[in-house]
Design a protein around this motif. Structure first.
Motif, short mmCIF file in Angstrom:
data_model
loop_
_atom_site.label_atom_id
_atom_site.label_comp_id
_atom_site.label_asym_id
_atom_site.label_seq_id
_atom_site.Cartn_x
_atom_site.Cartn_y
_atom_site.Cartn_z
N THR A 21 0.97 -1.17 0.03
CA THR A 21 -0.28 -0.17 0.11
C THR A 21 1.02 1.30 0.02
O THR A 21 0.78 2.65 -0.91
CB THR A 21 -1.03 0.23 1.17
OG1 THR A 21 -1.80 -0.72 1.13
CG2 THR A 21 -2.14 1.46 0.93
N PHE A 24 2.26 2.14 -3.15
CA PHE A 24 1.86 2.17 -4.60
C PHE A 24 1.14 3.60 -4.07
O PHE A 24 1.18 4.50 -5.32
CB PHE A 24 0.68 1.00 -4.71
CG PHE A 24 1.30 -0.14 -5.68
CD1 PHE A 24 1.21 0.04 -7.34
CD2 PHE A 24 2.01 -1.33 -5.17
CE1 PHE A 24 2.21 -0.91 -7.46
CE2 PHE A 24 2.41 -1.74 -5.88
CZ PHE A 24 2.35 -2.39 -6.92
N THR A 25 0.92 3.77 -3.37
CA THR A 25 0.67 5.53 -3.03
C THR A 25 1.34 6.06 -2.76
O THR A 25 1.31 7.42 -3.70
CB THR A 25 -0.34 5.71 -1.72
OG1 THR A 25 0.66 5.27 -0.81
CG2 THR A 25 -1.69 4.46 -1.42
N PHE A 29 -0.62 6.46 -6.59
CA PHE A 29 -1.67 6.34 -6.93
C PHE A 29 -3.19 6.05 -5.30
O PHE A 29 -2.16 6.86 -4.47
CB PHE A 29 -1.72 5.44 -7.45
CG PHE A 29 -1.68 4.53 -8.71
CD1 PHE A 29 -1.76 5.35 -9.97
CD2 PHE A 29 -0.16 3.61 -8.65
CE1 PHE A 29 -0.29 5.15 -10.86
CE2 PHE A 29 0.42 3.60 -10.26
CZ PHE A 29 0.19 3.65 -11.10
N THR A 30 -4.21 5.87 -5.67
CA THR A 30 -5.17 6.30 -4.05
C THR A 30 -5.24 4.92 -3.68
O THR A 30 -6.02 4.28 -4.91
CB THR A 30 -6.56 6.68 -4.53
OG1 THR A 30 -5.91 7.81 -5.47
CG2 THR A 30 -7.19 7.59 -3.05
N GLN A 31 -5.41 4.89 -2.47
CA GLN A 31 -5.92 3.30 -1.80
C GLN A 31 -7.81 3.74 -1.98
O GLN A 31 -8.22 4.86 -1.18
CB GLN A 31 -5.80 2.85 0.04
CG GLN A 31 -5.93 2.07 -0.25
CD GLN A 31 -5.31 1.95 1.48
OE1 GLN A 31 -5.25 2.72 2.11
NE2 GLN A 31 -5.70 0.94 1.95
N SER A 36 -10.45 -2.55 0.93
CA SER A 36 -8.92 -2.33 1.86
C SER A 36 -9.31 -2.67 3.01
O SER A 36 -10.47 -2.18 3.63
CB SER A 36 -8.08 -1.47 1.85
OG SER A 36 -7.91 -1.28 -0.05
N THR A 41 -5.25 -5.14 0.06
CA THR A 41 -5.95 -3.42 -0.08
C THR A 41 -6.03 -2.94 -1.72
O THR A 41 -5.84 -3.72 -2.94
CB THR A 41 -4.30 -2.55 -0.38
OG1 THR A 41 -3.93 -1.77 -0.45
CG2 THR A 41 -3.05 -2.34 -1.54
N ILE A 43 -6.25 -0.37 -4.82
CA ILE A 43 -5.22 0.68 -5.67
C ILE A 43 -6.09 1.01 -7.08
O ILE A 43 -6.15 0.13 -7.38
CB ILE A 43 -3.82 0.32 -5.68
CG1 ILE A 43 -2.63 -0.60 -4.11
CG2 ILE A 43 -2.88 1.04 -6.25
CD1 ILE A 43 -3.27 0.67 -2.98
#
Length: 137
Positions: A21, A24-25, A29-31, A36, A41, A43
């Motif tokens: 998480t 990738f954030t 990018f957004t979670q 999640s 999670t 993404i």
């Protein structure tokens, strides 16, 4: 013609959901916290692309096969388009700065340009740009 936008959900096994998480954030990018939890999670890469990163035991619940060790075996290449060469570099540089590893040398064909990286679990990601004038529509 339908206005339906088909989506793609890529599901990948990961060793540590929190590490994935965070990685990738850091790429921008957004979670999606609605989908999640401690084992998964979600993404959001775009309006039509979502990557579901599942802890290996959770991933195993969805497949009858053994889960590949992505640190030593390639199971897939997830390829993303980028709007420019600069955006290819921006995303790949962010991935490397966030703890990803380079996968192979940049590929520059003039009208196509791509780079690749491996995420913390060793999954292969390619980011590519193609000159829009080369795409037949």
């Amino acid at each position: 013609m339908s206005q339906y936008q088909q989506m793609i959900f890529v599901n990948l096994p990961v060793k540590d959901v929190e590490v994935s998480t965070n990685f990738f954030t850091k790429l921008g990018f957004t979670q999606n916290k609605q989908f999640s939890d401690e084992n998964t999670t979600s993404i959001v890469i775009s309006d039509t692309i979502v990557v579901m990163l599942l802890a290996e035991p959770r991933f195993k619940e969805f497949v009858p096969k053994e889960v590949a060790d992505s640190s030593t075996h390639a199971e897939a290449i997830v390829a993303l388009s980028a709007e420019s060469r600069a955006k290819v570099d921006e995303l790949c540089d962010a991935a490397l700065a966030a703890g990803g590893k380079p996968s192979k040398d940049p590929q520059d064909y003039g009208t196509m340009y791509g780079r690749s990286f491996q995420d913390p679990d060793g999954h292969n990601w390619e980011v590519m740009w193609m000159d829009p004038s080369m795409v037949q529509g």
